[in-house]
Design an enzyme around this catalytic site. Structure first.
Site, PDB file in Angstrom:
ATOM      1  N   ASP B 206       0.832  -1.204   0.000  1.00  0.00           N
ATOM      2  CA  ASP B 206       0.000   0.000   0.000  1.00  0.00           C
ATOM      3  C   ASP B 206       0.866   1.253   0.000  1.00  0.00           C
ATOM      4  OD1 ASP B 206      -2.354   1.425  -0.094  1.00  0.00           O
ATOM      5  OD2 ASP B 206      -2.744   1.308   2.057  1.00  0.00           O
ATOM      6  N   LYS B 208       1.910   4.622  -1.083  1.00  0.00           N
ATOM      7  CA  LYS B 208       1.269   5.785  -1.701  1.00  0.00           C
ATOM      8  C   LYS B 208       1.738   7.015  -0.925  1.00  0.00           C
ATOM      9  CE  LYS B 208      -2.807   4.951   1.139  1.00  0.00           C
ATOM     10  NZ  LYS B 208      -4.258   4.768   1.162  1.00  0.00           N
ATOM     11  N   ASP B 224       2.360   2.521   7.974  1.00  0.00           N
ATOM     12  CA  ASP B 224       1.187   1.717   7.671  1.00  0.00           C
ATOM     13  C   ASP B 224       1.471   0.394   6.963  1.00  0.00           C
ATOM     14  OD1 ASP B 224      -1.358   0.862   7.518  1.00  0.00           O
ATOM     15  OD2 ASP B 224      -2.189   2.708   6.700  1.00  0.00           O
TER      16      ASP B 224
END
Lengths: 209, 678
Positions: B206, B208, B224
């Site tokens: 993930d 980003k 994260d």
């Protein structure tokens, strides 16, 4: 808890006297209490029991305001604040839920958060909120009855005590308000005027635009 | 309403409520004594009274307990969670809230990510939370956020991490103050952190701009690891063991916008390995330099199609005039964004090395003069520079564009384009066609699914495909959602029928309907799904105003079409009458009947209203698309009657058809309803 029982009583008193900053200070405390109540619900939901919200709200009051014989006025004000905070949280959530829906897709609203309330429920709550505001214009007492009963979770008796009116009056206010509000909600929420052409029942007409 | 009027209304209402339900109507009629408005007012309230009582039967908290539990501002300053004291709320993560808190034991600030324990509703969330904690604490690297502690108290799970006082890369992109050097340095550190994770057997999945943060001293940290995946070295992933498409395990907490960062294999639900993170790094690098994502579309479905089918617009030319550094960066991006994982950098280290070379070369080069670039050049200026340097090719480009345009026009490219898009969509659909349950889809997937299906059903209706706006999709979705919830027989409301019982009634009648509709040259799909929304395929259903039968004709209408009152439950009679009725509506609409959505609307509302709506729309735009969705998008200009119907009739039709044409996705043990029409 950093705020003492005595100060809760004082804050309620101040708020009653019109001090809005007292409400601001009370709100986080009440938030926490509401969450505790909500936890009871989630737990009991699993057990399939229904709950008496009134008992829980009373318990919350005793916990916050202390064990000493609670001042009557303060107690009913506590209920009023609780109902208002509850309404505020839900409507706020419903509006953000809507915002998410209306193309605010890059909002930092997590899916986890969005999954807590259906779009349909959000629509219902917003419609109710608007209808309650309107009702308040021509029958403020009924609007209070509904706030205490629906958002505050109070029984007929508790509501009667809080508003210093008879149980019979609450009962009648409650039923008339329900009928008026629900029909009003149907109109805002569905943007539909019930007419003979609508040959599906009302629940089928619920749509959010 | 004035208080006086309300007083009068309430008086009557209360008295009516004192009567037994059966006597209320008669009472109102008498009590209102000719005051029609009063009677209408009070009887409409009496009519909804039972529903109102149901609605208000339980206090709101009983229904919305979870909202309350998770509501924001949930923790006020000073509140203690485990050993930590909350200072303030700093953000909402994909899961849980993040607070700045104080650790009194070490007297230092921490970022505290918190979710409530004991929430049965989202075990997946708790699992993710624990994964994140486990994974991140296993990693110890300068470019990965340091996890201090994972814990749990009576009410919460929490993860305490170092608190970073600095902007995320998203914020830096927005601030538009990145220099070329900044970008290369951020990318270098990002890749360095990923390298460490990959070596430890962890894929982030993930990456980003929101998940990369930079301290004020320039150090970059990856955040994260909530959906990170542990590579299991012994058992390589095979496509058959992983579920398809934008998986829910990623879906939970991924903002809708995240789709733009997933690799093709991740979106397809194929096995992913470290190279999926390489792809995402390519996207982030592209976005830092170009200010926008390489793959973007108006809707998630568009973004997915673009990403799977197209090459991104190059940021910089590769011609001789383009500064070498930019040419080289373009090469790096192209390689990272290779659709096939095998075409990409195989490790984060490789990509990092390439970027480091470019960076070093830039730093030592002493270019000067116009058009020169240096490490300190703001990336915004690079973009305009890139535009300038391609000027020489401008004339040729124009010539080619003109030629292309001509050819395009000659061959009615719009049509081709449409076709091409449809094919792209169909391919996408085929990718997704693995029968995934609608209920298991993420919101984004649901919308993409509905969009694709709407197109398909429009085609079945013989309509020209138009692109629906988000709002239109969501109006359909509300209804599809409602159908979908009826799969669960345990959750049915009183009086509600399960989805499978309703749909199981249809096959018996469809052949008859199909014959009748074909005879009138009306697409059979119309006949197949009209009864679903009109009568839920109950051949003798009668509504409160006396409309009856599968197609809900009023007795007078039925009679007009040669069906007697006694025959209204007879599908053999009703199906031809319905087809005839629709053929008449088509004839009345004339040219406008080229759109079946308008015919549907006319079936429900009458052609006068449809015509009037079309007329009003023509006043604003003579070249409007003739279909329901255009009316829908412009409904604020139309009359209230239209607004009312637009809200549900056609969307309901599409919802019913989407369910019936995708039985697998809705747990129906039957073939698509349209297959019974053949």
């Amino acid at each position: 808890m950093s705020v003492s029982a005595a100060s809760v009583t004082q804050l309620l008193f101040d708020w009653q006297q019109g001090d809005q900053s007292a409400l601001k200070k009370l709100t986080p405390l009440i938030y926490d209490e509401l969450r505790r109540i909500a936890h009871h619900y989630v737990k009991h939901e699993r057990n399939g029991h229904t709950l008496q919200t009134t008992a829980l709200v009373n318990e919350a009051y005793v916990r916050l305001a202390g064990q000493e014989r609670p001042e009557w006025q303060n107690r009913s004000h506590f209920f009023a604040v609780t109902a208002k905070v509850m309404r505020h949280i839900l409507i706020d959530h419903a509006r953000r839920r809507r915002y998410l829906k209306h193309g605010g897709q890059f909002q930092q609203v997590s899916m986890a958060e969005a999954s807590l309330m259906s779009e349909e429920r959000a629509g219902e709550l917003i419609a109710l909120d608007e209808a309650l505001d309107e009702l308040k214009n021509f029958d403020p007492r009924k609007s209070e009855v509904v706030e205490l009963r629906y958002f505050g979770g109070l029984s007929l008796e508790e509501t009667a005590d809080a508003l210093e009116i008879s149980v019979m009056t609450v009962r009648r206010d409650w039923r008339a308000a329900k009928a008026w509000l629900f029909r009003r909600m149907a109109r805002t929420e569905f943007r539909v005027q019930a007419s003979a052409c609508d040959y599906q029942n009302m629940s089928n007409l619920k749509v959010e635009l | 309403m004035t208080p006086e009027r309300w007083h009068r209304v309430e008086e009557v209402l209360q008295a009516a409520l004192d009567h037994s339900p059966a006597d209320r109507a008669a009472f109102l009629n008498e009590a209102c004594a000719g005051d029609e408005e009063l009677e209408r007012e009070t009887s409409s309230m009496i009519a909804v009274y039972d529903d109102a009582s149901d609605f208000f039967a339980e206090p709101a908290i009983a229904r919305d307990a979870r909202v309350i539990i998770n509501s924001e501002a949930q923790m006020h300053p000073g509140r203690e969670i485990g050993p930590y004291q909350i200072i303030r709320h700093i953000g909402s993560g994909g899961m849980g809230e993040v607070y700045l808190a104080h650790d009194p034991r070490l007297d230092r600030p921490v970022a505290l990510k918190v979710i409530r324990a004991g929430l049965v509703f989202d075990e997946a969330l708790v699992r993710r939370f624990q994964t994140e904690a486990r994974v991140a604490s296993a990693l110890n690297h300068a470019n990965i956020l340091t996890v201090y502690e994972i814990g749990q108290d009576d009410e919460f799970f929490f993860i305490a991490t170092e608190y970073i006082d600095g902007p995320t890369i998203r914020e830096r992109i927005r601030a538009a103050d990145l220099t070329l050097q900044d970008v290369l340095e951020i990318a270098r550190q990002l890749l360095s952190g990923l390298e460490a994770a990959h070596v430890a057997g962890i894929i982030h999945r993930d990456i980003k701009p929101e998940n990369v943060i930079q301290r004020h001293d320039g150090v970059v940290r990856i955040l994260d690891f909530g959906i990170a995946k542990l590579l299991e070295k012994s058992s390589p992933e095979s496509p058959s063991t992983t579920s398809p498409v934008v998986r829910t395990e990623t879906g939970v907490g991924v903002m809708l916008g995240t789709i733009g960062y997933m690799s093709p294999e991740q979106v397809r639900g194929l096995g992913v390995d470290v190279r999926t993170d390489i792809w995402s790094c390519g996207v982030v690098l592209y976005e830092m330099l170009g200010g926008q994502r390489p793959f973007d579309g108006q809707t998630n479905a568009d973004t997915l199609v673009t990403m799977l089918e197209r090459e991104p617009e190059p940021l910089f030319g590769t011609s001789g005039q383009t500064p070498p550094a930019l040419r080289q960066i373009q090469v790096v991006i192209d390689k990272a964004l290779s659709k096939a994982p095998a075409g990409r950098y195989q490790t984060a280290a490789e990509m990092r090395t390439s970027l480091e070379k470019i960076k070093t070369a830039l730093e030592v080069s002493k270019q000067s003069g116009a058009g020169a670039i240096s490490a300190q050049t703001n990336v915004r200026d690079l973009r305009s520079l890139a535009a300038q340097t391609s000027k020489s090719g401008f004339r040729r480009a124009i010539a080619m564009t003109v030629a292309a345009l001509l050819i395009t026009v000659m061959f009615a490219a719009a049509f081709m384009y449409q076709r091409q898009r449809e094919r792209a969509r169909a391919r996408l659909l085929a990718v997704k066609a693995a029968p995934k349950s609608y209920l298991q889809m993420t919101e984004a997937e649901k919308l993409a699914f509905i969009e694709a299906q709407e197109q398909r059903i429009s085609n079945m209706m013989g309509d020209r495909s138009v692109k629906l706006n988000d709002e239109a999709l969501r109006v359909i979705k509300v209804r599809v959602d409602r159908y979908a919830t009826r799969q669960n027989t345990a959750a049915l409301k009183p009086g509600e029928e399960s989805l499978s019982s309703t749909y199981a009634r249809a096959p018996e009648y469809i052949p008859v309907i199909a014959r009748a509709f074909t005879a009138r040259k009306i697409p059979t799909v119309v006949g197949v799904y009209l009864p679903m929304i009109e009568s839920a395929y109950q051949p003798c259903y009668e509504n409160e105003i006396g409309a009856k039968g599968l197609f809900q004709f009023l007795p007078s209408t039925a009679e007009h079409y040669g069906v007697s009152r006694a025959e209204m439950c007879d599908v053999q009679k009703m199906a031809p009458a319905a087809a005839h009725f629709i053929a008449d509506r088509m004839a009345e609409l004339g040219d406008d009947a080229q759109s079946m959505t308008l015919v549907l609307l006319s079936y429900n509302r009458g052609e006068d209203s449809v015509r009037e709506s079309l007329r009003r729309l023509r006043e604003t735009d003579a070249n409007y698309e003739r279909n329901f969705w255009t009316l829908f998008a412009n409904r604020d200009k139309l009359d209230e009657g239209f607004q009312r119907e637009s809200a549900w009739y056609v969307p309901e039709f599409f919802a019913a058809a989407i369910v019936g044409e995708n039985p697998d996705a809705f747990g129906l043990q039957m073939p698509a309803l349209s297959s019974f029409a053949r």
